[in-house]
Motif scaffolding. Structure first.
Motif, PDB file in Angstrom:
ATOM      1  N   ALA A   3       0.834  -1.209   0.000  1.00  0.00           N
ATOM      2  CA  ALA A   3       0.000   0.000   0.000  1.00  0.00           C
ATOM      3  C   ALA A   3       0.867   1.256   0.000  1.00  0.00           C
ATOM      4  O   ALA A   3       0.571   2.225  -0.717  1.00  0.00           O
ATOM      5  N   ALA A   4       1.924   1.266   0.798  1.00  0.00           N
ATOM      6  CA  ALA A   4       2.819   2.433   0.853  1.00  0.00           C
ATOM      7  C   ALA A   4       3.477   2.669  -0.504  1.00  0.00           C
ATOM      8  O   ALA A   4       3.560   3.818  -0.967  1.00  0.00           O
ATOM      9  N   GLU A   5       3.930   1.592  -1.145  1.00  0.00           N
ATOM     10  CA  GLU A   5       4.555   1.728  -2.463  1.00  0.00           C
ATOM     11  C   GLU A   5       3.589   2.320  -3.476  1.00  0.00           C
ATOM     12  O   GLU A   5       3.978   3.143  -4.310  1.00  0.00           O
ATOM     13  N   ARG A   6       2.318   1.915  -3.405  1.00  0.00           N
ATOM     14  CA  ARG A   6       1.308   2.480  -4.325  1.00  0.00           C
ATOM     15  C   ARG A   6       1.133   3.978  -4.110  1.00  0.00           C
ATOM     16  O   ARG A   6       0.748   4.688  -5.022  1.00  0.00           O
ATOM     17  N   GLU A   7       1.413   4.426  -2.883  1.00  0.00           N
ATOM     18  CA  GLU A   7       1.305   5.847  -2.560  1.00  0.00           C
ATOM     19  C   GLU A   7       2.605   6.599  -2.800  1.00  0.00           C
ATOM     20  O   GLU A   7       2.684   7.803  -2.577  1.00  0.00           O
ATOM     21  N   GLY A   8       3.656   5.865  -3.219  1.00  0.00           N
ATOM     22  CA  GLY A   8       4.957   6.487  -3.439  1.00  0.00           C
ATOM     23  C   GLY A   8       5.690   6.803  -2.146  1.00  0.00           C
ATOM     24  O   GLY A   8       6.506   7.723  -2.085  1.00  0.00           O
ATOM     25  N   ILE A   9       5.404   6.037  -1.097  1.00  0.00           N
ATOM     26  CA  ILE A   9       6.004   6.268   0.220  1.00  0.00           C
ATOM     27  C   ILE A   9       6.920   5.102   0.548  1.00  0.00           C
ATOM     28  O   ILE A   9       6.530   3.950   0.408  1.00  0.00           O
ATOM     29  N   ASP A  10       8.137   5.419   1.006  1.00  0.00           N
ATOM     30  CA  ASP A  10       9.007   4.307   1.384  1.00  0.00           C
ATOM     31  C   ASP A  10       8.798   3.976   2.861  1.00  0.00           C
ATOM     32  O   ASP A  10       8.438   4.826   3.664  1.00  0.00           O
ATOM     33  N   MET A  11       8.980   2.714   3.189  1.00  0.00           N
ATOM     34  CA  MET A  11       8.667   2.196   4.528  1.00  0.00           C
ATOM     35  C   MET A  11       9.416   2.938   5.634  1.00  0.00           C
ATOM     36  O   MET A  11       8.889   3.115   6.730  1.00  0.00           O
ATOM     37  N   GLU A  12      10.629   3.383   5.364  1.00  0.00           N
ATOM     38  CA  GLU A  12      11.420   4.058   6.391  1.00  0.00           C
ATOM     39  C   GLU A  12      10.827   5.403   6.791  1.00  0.00           C
ATOM     40  O   GLU A  12      11.109   5.915   7.872  1.00  0.00           O
ATOM     41  N   SER A  13      10.025   5.996   5.919  1.00  0.00           N
ATOM     42  CA  SER A  13       9.465   7.318   6.243  1.00  0.00           C
ATOM     43  C   SER A  13       8.102   7.239   6.931  1.00  0.00           C
ATOM     44  O   SER A  13       7.535   8.263   7.286  1.00  0.00           O
ATOM     45  N   LEU A  14       7.582   6.024   7.132  1.00  0.00           N
ATOM     46  CA  LEU A  14       6.288   5.895   7.815  1.00  0.00           C
ATOM     47  C   LEU A  14       6.416   6.324   9.266  1.00  0.00           C
ATOM     48  O   LEU A  14       7.411   6.045   9.934  1.00  0.00           O
ATOM     49  N   ARG A  15       5.390   6.996   9.741  1.00  0.00           N
ATOM     50  CA  ARG A  15       5.351   7.415  11.141  1.00  0.00           C
ATOM     51  C   ARG A  15       4.388   6.496  11.872  1.00  0.00           C
ATOM     52  O   ARG A  15       3.217   6.391  11.503  1.00  0.00           O
ATOM     53  N   ILE A  16       4.878   5.833  12.914  1.00  0.00           N
ATOM     54  CA  ILE A  16       4.093   4.852  13.662  1.00  0.00           C
ATOM     55  C   ILE A  16       3.698   5.426  15.015  1.00  0.00           C
ATOM     56  O   ILE A  16       4.524   5.995  15.730  1.00  0.00           O
ATOM     57  N   ALA A  17       2.428   5.271  15.359  1.00  0.00           N
ATOM     58  CA  ALA A  17       1.938   5.616  16.698  1.00  0.00           C
ATOM     59  C   ALA A  17       1.629   4.308  17.410  1.00  0.00           C
ATOM     60  O   ALA A  17       0.922   3.457  16.870  1.00  0.00           O
ATOM     61  N   THR A  18       2.181   4.134  18.588  1.00  0.00           N
ATOM     62  CA  THR A  18       1.964   2.894  19.331  1.00  0.00           C
ATOM     63  C   THR A  18       1.025   3.129  20.508  1.00  0.00           C
ATOM     64  O   THR A  18       0.988   4.225  21.074  1.00  0.00           O
ATOM     65  N   MET A  19       0.293   2.107  20.848  1.00  0.00           N
ATOM     66  CA  MET A  19      -0.576   2.164  22.013  1.00  0.00           C
ATOM     67  C   MET A  19       0.146   1.689  23.276  1.00  0.00           C
ATOM     68  O   MET A  19      -0.467   1.522  24.322  1.00  0.00           O
ATOM     69  N   ALA A  20       1.468   1.478  23.184  1.00  0.00           N
ATOM     70  CA  ALA A  20       2.253   1.113  24.370  1.00  0.00           C
ATOM     71  C   ALA A  20       2.039   2.197  25.423  1.00  0.00           C
ATOM     72  O   ALA A  20       2.094   3.391  25.123  1.00  0.00           O
ATOM     73  N   GLY A  21       1.768   1.780  26.634  1.00  0.00           N
ATOM     74  CA  GLY A  21       1.497   2.713  27.724  1.00  0.00           C
ATOM     75  C   GLY A  21       0.009   2.877  28.014  1.00  0.00           C
ATOM     76  O   GLY A  21      -0.364   3.385  29.071  1.00  0.00           O
ATOM     77  N   LEU A  22      -0.856   2.447  27.089  1.00  0.00           N
ATOM     78  CA  LEU A  22      -2.295   2.519  27.328  1.00  0.00           C
ATOM     79  C   LEU A  22      -2.658   1.539  28.437  1.00  0.00           C
ATOM     80  O   LEU A  22      -2.261   0.379  28.406  1.00  0.00           O
ATOM     81  N   LYS A  23      -3.367   1.998  29.432  1.00  0.00           N
ATOM     82  CA  LYS A  23      -3.738   1.167  30.575  1.00  0.00           C
ATOM     83  C   LYS A  23      -5.046   0.425  30.298  1.00  0.00           C
ATOM     84  O   LYS A  23      -5.867   0.856  29.485  1.00  0.00           O
ATOM     85  N   ALA A  24      -5.234  -0.681  31.006  1.00  0.00           N
ATOM     86  CA  ALA A  24      -6.497  -1.430  30.907  1.00  0.00           C
ATOM     87  C   ALA A  24      -7.650  -0.471  31.162  1.00  0.00           C
ATOM     88  O   ALA A  24      -7.608   0.329  32.095  1.00  0.00           O
ATOM     89  N   GLY A  25      -8.660  -0.534  30.312  1.00  0.00           N
ATOM     90  CA  GLY A  25      -9.799   0.377  30.402  1.00  0.00           C
ATOM     91  C   GLY A  25      -9.648   1.591  29.505  1.00  0.00           C
ATOM     92  O   GLY A  25     -10.622   2.264  29.201  1.00  0.00           O
TER      93      GLY A  25
END
Length: 190
Positions: free
Chosen positions: A95-117
């Protein structure tokens, strides 16, 4: 209701599906995917509310989102039988390649730190997945609530889906099927 307001759905929101995601200790990663392609409705909009049932520490493989990917074209969709393939980012890479975006430039948001609930809300077209549960003792569980606009109609593709086919099996035109509030509740009326 909050989901309808966030999505800009004047007709309100309807719960289309709920599901429990349970990754026991040692479970494999979940391939990066989009939720929208699995919902055979028109309009084709989906919003997912994901509620953490356990603390989302890095070790348990919390959800990760690719920032801005909800704006990409439809590109490659994939299927549910690919959710646990070994190359968890192959669909995302395509999908990224179809958009002309290379994988290294993707910005990832993680839910690490989200508490139960705690919860996250994401657009049905955002690419997301999760890593392996590396814990030897703790599961990673969450509840996914998938909402669609209250005024949706089934598309012809619903007749080919194991999930939606039971609702449209006996009709020639799936768009004529009225969604029952018993199976597809309108939360604002609950």
């Amino acid at each position: 209701d909050v989901v309808a307001q966030l999505a800009g759905w004047e007709a309100g929101a309807r719960l289309a599906q709920d599901q429990v995601w349970a990754k026991p200790p040692g479970a494999p990663p979940l391939v990066f995917h989009r939720d929208s392609p699995y919902f055979m409705f028109e309009p084709s909009e989906v919003v997912t509310v994901w509620i953490a049932l356990d603390d989302m520490e890095e070790e348990v493989g919390p959800l990760e989102y690719v920032k801005g990917s909800h704006c990409w074209g439809d590109g490659r969709i994939g299927s549910a039988n690919q959710f646990f393939q070994t190359n968890v980012k192959s669909l995302l890479k395509s999908a990224a390649e179809r958009e002309g975006i290379d994988m290294e430039s993707l910005r990832i948001a993680t839910m690490a730190g989200l508490k139960a609930g705690g919860l996250s809300i994401h657009h049905g077209k955002i690419w997301h997945g999760s890593g392996r549960n590396c814990s030897k003792t703790r599961p990673r569980r969450g509840l996914g609530l998938h909402f669609v606009p209250a005024n949706v109609k089934f598309t012809p593709e619903a007749a080919n889906s194991s999930l939606w086919k039971p609702y449209v099996a006996d009709v020639n035109d799936p768009s004529t099927v009225e969604l029952s509030e018993e199976d597809f509740p309108l939360p604002s009326r609950c």
